[in-house]
Design a protein around this motif. Structure first.
Motif, PDB file in Angstrom:
ATOM      1  N   ARG A 117       0.830  -1.213   0.000  1.00 52.75           N
ATOM      2  CA  ARG A 117       0.000   0.000   0.000  1.00 52.75           C
ATOM      3  C   ARG A 117       0.863   1.261   0.000  1.00 52.75           C
ATOM      4  O   ARG A 117       0.551   2.237  -0.698  1.00 52.75           O
ATOM      5  CB  ARG A 117      -0.929  -0.018   1.211  1.00 52.75           C
ATOM      6  CG  ARG A 117      -2.084  -1.005   1.054  1.00 52.75           C
ATOM      7  CD  ARG A 117      -2.975  -1.045   2.268  1.00 52.75           C
ATOM      8  NE  ARG A 117      -4.196  -1.827   1.998  1.00 52.75           N
ATOM      9  CZ  ARG A 117      -4.865  -2.502   2.911  1.00 52.75           C
ATOM     10  NH1 ARG A 117      -4.449  -2.481   4.183  1.00 52.75           N
ATOM     11  NH2 ARG A 117      -5.953  -3.181   2.594  1.00 52.75           N
ATOM     12  N   ALA A 118       1.941   1.238   0.750  1.00 53.00           N
ATOM     13  CA  ALA A 118       2.828   2.395   0.803  1.00 53.00           C
ATOM     14  C   ALA A 118       3.513   2.617  -0.537  1.00 53.00           C
ATOM     15  O   ALA A 118       3.598   3.760  -1.024  1.00 53.00           O
ATOM     16  CB  ALA A 118       3.869   2.207   1.905  1.00 53.00           C
ATOM     17  N   TRP A 119       4.011   1.544  -1.155  1.00 55.71           N
ATOM     18  CA  TRP A 119       4.676   1.684  -2.451  1.00 55.71           C
ATOM     19  C   TRP A 119       3.692   2.174  -3.505  1.00 55.71           C
ATOM     20  O   TRP A 119       4.006   3.047  -4.312  1.00 55.71           O
ATOM     21  CB  TRP A 119       5.293   0.346  -2.878  1.00 55.71           C
ATOM     22  CG  TRP A 119       6.364  -0.162  -1.952  1.00 55.71           C
ATOM     23  CD1 TRP A 119       7.038   0.559  -0.999  1.00 55.71           C
ATOM     24  CD2 TRP A 119       6.866  -1.495  -1.862  1.00 55.71           C
ATOM     25  NE1 TRP A 119       7.936  -0.237  -0.338  1.00 55.71           N
ATOM     26  CE2 TRP A 119       7.864  -1.494  -0.834  1.00 55.71           C
ATOM     27  CE3 TRP A 119       6.597  -2.680  -2.535  1.00 55.71           C
ATOM     28  CZ2 TRP A 119       8.570  -2.657  -0.500  1.00 55.71           C
ATOM     29  CZ3 TRP A 119       7.290  -3.831  -2.198  1.00 55.71           C
ATOM     30  CH2 TRP A 119       8.268  -3.817  -1.196  1.00 55.71           C
ATOM     31  N   HIS A 120       2.512   1.606  -3.499  1.00 56.45           N
ATOM     32  CA  HIS A 120       1.489   1.998  -4.471  1.00 56.45           C
ATOM     33  C   HIS A 120       1.136   3.480  -4.310  1.00 56.45           C
ATOM     34  O   HIS A 120       0.945   4.205  -5.297  1.00 56.45           O
ATOM     35  CB  HIS A 120       0.258   1.120  -4.283  1.00 56.45           C
ATOM     36  CG  HIS A 120      -0.852   1.386  -5.243  1.00 56.45           C
ATOM     37  ND1 HIS A 120      -1.895   2.243  -4.963  1.00 56.45           N
ATOM     38  CD2 HIS A 120      -1.085   0.926  -6.496  1.00 56.45           C
ATOM     39  CE1 HIS A 120      -2.715   2.285  -5.989  1.00 56.45           C
ATOM     40  NE2 HIS A 120      -2.257   1.493  -6.931  1.00 56.45           N
ATOM     41  N   ALA A 121       1.061   3.937  -3.069  1.00 54.15           N
ATOM     42  CA  ALA A 121       0.689   5.328  -2.788  1.00 54.15           C
ATOM     43  C   ALA A 121       1.718   6.321  -3.314  1.00 54.15           C
ATOM     44  O   ALA A 121       1.381   7.473  -3.610  1.00 54.15           O
ATOM     45  CB  ALA A 121       0.493   5.531  -1.290  1.00 54.15           C
ATOM     46  N   THR A 122       2.975   5.882  -3.441  1.00 52.28           N
ATOM     47  CA  THR A 122       4.018   6.768  -3.953  1.00 52.28           C
ATOM     48  C   THR A 122       4.141   6.718  -5.477  1.00 52.28           C
ATOM     49  O   THR A 122       5.021   7.361  -6.048  1.00 52.28           O
ATOM     50  CB  THR A 122       5.383   6.427  -3.337  1.00 52.28           C
ATOM     51  OG1 THR A 122       5.770   5.103  -3.733  1.00 52.28           O
ATOM     52  CG2 THR A 122       5.339   6.508  -1.828  1.00 52.28           C
ATOM     53  N   GLY A 123       3.268   5.942  -6.117  1.00 55.38           N
ATOM     54  CA  GLY A 123       3.274   5.883  -7.574  1.00 55.38           C
ATOM     55  C   GLY A 123       4.076   4.745  -8.163  1.00 55.38           C
ATOM     56  O   GLY A 123       4.243   4.665  -9.388  1.00 55.38           O
ATOM     57  N   VAL A 124       4.589   3.857  -7.308  1.00 53.37           N
ATOM     58  CA  VAL A 124       5.304   2.683  -7.813  1.00 53.37           C
ATOM     59  C   VAL A 124       4.286   1.678  -8.338  1.00 53.37           C
ATOM     60  O   VAL A 124       3.302   1.363  -7.657  1.00 53.37           O
ATOM     61  CB  VAL A 124       6.160   2.044  -6.701  1.00 53.37           C
ATOM     62  CG1 VAL A 124       6.806   0.755  -7.189  1.00 53.37           C
ATOM     63  CG2 VAL A 124       7.212   3.024  -6.221  1.00 53.37           C
ATOM     64  N   ARG A 125       4.518   1.185  -9.547  1.00 55.62           N
ATOM     65  CA  ARG A 125       3.603   0.224 -10.153  1.00 55.62           C
ATOM     66  C   ARG A 125       3.922  -1.173  -9.629  1.00 55.62           C
ATOM     67  O   ARG A 125       5.088  -1.569  -9.577  1.00 55.62           O
ATOM     68  CB  ARG A 125       3.725   0.265 -11.668  1.00 55.62           C
ATOM     69  CG  ARG A 125       3.355   1.617 -12.254  1.00 55.62           C
ATOM     70  CD  ARG A 125       3.975   1.824 -13.629  1.00 55.62           C
ATOM     71  NE  ARG A 125       3.529   0.809 -14.571  1.00 55.62           N
ATOM     72  CZ  ARG A 125       4.149   0.544 -15.720  1.00 55.62           C
ATOM     73  NH1 ARG A 125       5.262   1.205 -16.043  1.00 55.62           N
ATOM     74  NH2 ARG A 125       3.686  -0.371 -16.545  1.00 55.62           N
ATOM     75  N   LEU A 126       2.901  -1.918  -9.266  1.00 51.10           N
ATOM     76  CA  LEU A 126       3.077  -3.257  -8.708  1.00 51.10           C
ATOM     77  C   LEU A 126       2.530  -4.306  -9.676  1.00 51.10           C
ATOM     78  O   LEU A 126       1.440  -4.154 -10.232  1.00 51.10           O
ATOM     79  CB  LEU A 126       2.355  -3.379  -7.369  1.00 51.10           C
ATOM     80  CG  LEU A 126       2.769  -2.375  -6.280  1.00 51.10           C
ATOM     81  CD1 LEU A 126       1.905  -2.559  -5.040  1.00 51.10           C
ATOM     82  CD2 LEU A 126       4.242  -2.531  -5.933  1.00 51.10           C
ATOM     83  N   HIS A 127       3.304  -5.365  -9.848  1.00 48.78           N
ATOM     84  CA  HIS A 127       2.919  -6.469 -10.722  1.00 48.78           C
ATOM     85  C   HIS A 127       3.257  -7.781 -10.034  1.00 48.78           C
ATOM     86  O   HIS A 127       4.035  -7.809  -9.081  1.00 48.78           O
ATOM     87  CB  HIS A 127       3.658  -6.373 -12.062  1.00 48.78           C
ATOM     88  CG  HIS A 127       3.438  -5.079 -12.783  1.00 48.78           C
ATOM     89  ND1 HIS A 127       2.445  -4.909 -13.713  1.00 48.78           N
ATOM     90  CD2 HIS A 127       4.080  -3.889 -12.683  1.00 48.78           C
ATOM     91  CE1 HIS A 127       2.485  -3.666 -14.170  1.00 48.78           C
ATOM     92  NE2 HIS A 127       3.467  -3.023 -13.557  1.00 48.78           N
ATOM     93  N   VAL A 128       2.703  -8.863 -10.539  1.00 44.78           N
ATOM     94  CA  VAL A 128       2.953 -10.190  -9.983  1.00 44.78           C
ATOM     95  C   VAL A 128       3.472 -11.104 -11.086  1.00 44.78           C
ATOM     96  O   VAL A 128       2.977 -11.063 -12.220  1.00 44.78           O
ATOM     97  CB  VAL A 128       1.657 -10.788  -9.380  1.00 44.78           C
ATOM     98  CG1 VAL A 128       1.898 -12.207  -8.869  1.00 44.78           C
ATOM     99  CG2 VAL A 128       1.143  -9.904  -8.258  1.00 44.78           C
TER     100      VAL A 128
END
Length: 239
Positions: A117-128
């Protein structure tokens, strides 16, 4: 010690990284094993089931194998922990339905969701990127103990749409799909072979070592390592 990375996207392994391998082995594997027979016999006409069944027959070199023989092959692969694509496809169908019914709730280590959630909030894109099928990944993130986490994740990759996890070309495929330079991508995994492949493709890497996981004692080679996601800080340059 905190590891710091300036990247645009983080790509996550699941088993042993975000979530306990033991949960998959002790809960999800038996759940799918008990339902393979019914799926193969009752829904052989479903396109996804028919395609996976044909792939099993091809892999065992038995084009006329009946449903019982296909089920045996699936159970043998489960026993071997073989990452066969048709096995993962059929597991994904079964697990997705189990999550949807509420029979199953996925597992995440307690440090993972706050970090995502913290990474996503800073604009980092998350993938699996997992050996589990995209369908299984989608159900996994949608059915967490903390609710639907799927909005945090942009892309899902498996051995079918990206390729084998220990092949550098697979990471090249993902980088191209994301339209992101390899050195702006960070891959988190507990498996040394996967980390080596990602690095060979130009990615940044972190080996996640959690006590009790299968690869803990082996270690992660010369990759940076973290015991929890709390030890990883992700930034994204704005210039």
């Amino acid at each position: 010690m905190t590891l710091r990375f300036d990247v645009d996207a983080v790509v996550l392994d699941i088993e042993g990284t975000t979530s306990a391998t033991g949960f998959v082995v002790d809960v999800l594997y038996p759940y799918s094993r008990s339902r393979f027979g019914a799926l193969l016999s009752e829904r052989s006409g479903d396109p996804a089931v028919a395609r996976a069944t044909a792939q099993v027959r091809e892999l065992i070199a038995e084009p006329d194998a009946d449903a019982a023989r296909v089920e045996k092959a699936l159970n043998d692969w489960l026993d071997e922990d073989r990452k066969a694509t048709p096995l993962k496809t059929l597991q994904g169908i079964i697990w997705s339905e189990g999550f949807a019914r509420g029979d199953l709730v996925s597992h995440f280590y307690e440090d993972v969701v706050p970090a995502l959630r913290a990474w996503h909030a800073t604009g980092v894109r998350l993938h699996v990127y997992s050996s589990g099928s995209v369908a299984a990944q989608r159900a996994w993130f949608r059915s967490s103990p903390e609710g639907d986490l799927l909005p945090l994740v942009e892309g899902l990759y498996d051995t079918e749409n990206a390729g084998p996890k220990q092949e550098p070309t697979s990471y090249g495929t993902i980088a191209a799909a994301l339209g992101t330079a390899p050195d702006r991508l960070l891959f988190l995994s507990d498996r040394p072979g996967e980390l080596d492949a990602a690095r060979a493709a130009g990615w940044r890497t972190v080996g996640v070592r959690r006590p009790g996981e299968p690869y803990y004692e082996q270690g992660v080679g010369d990759h940076p390592q973290a015991g929890t996601f709390d030890e990883i800080t992700i930034a994204r340059s704005t210039t």
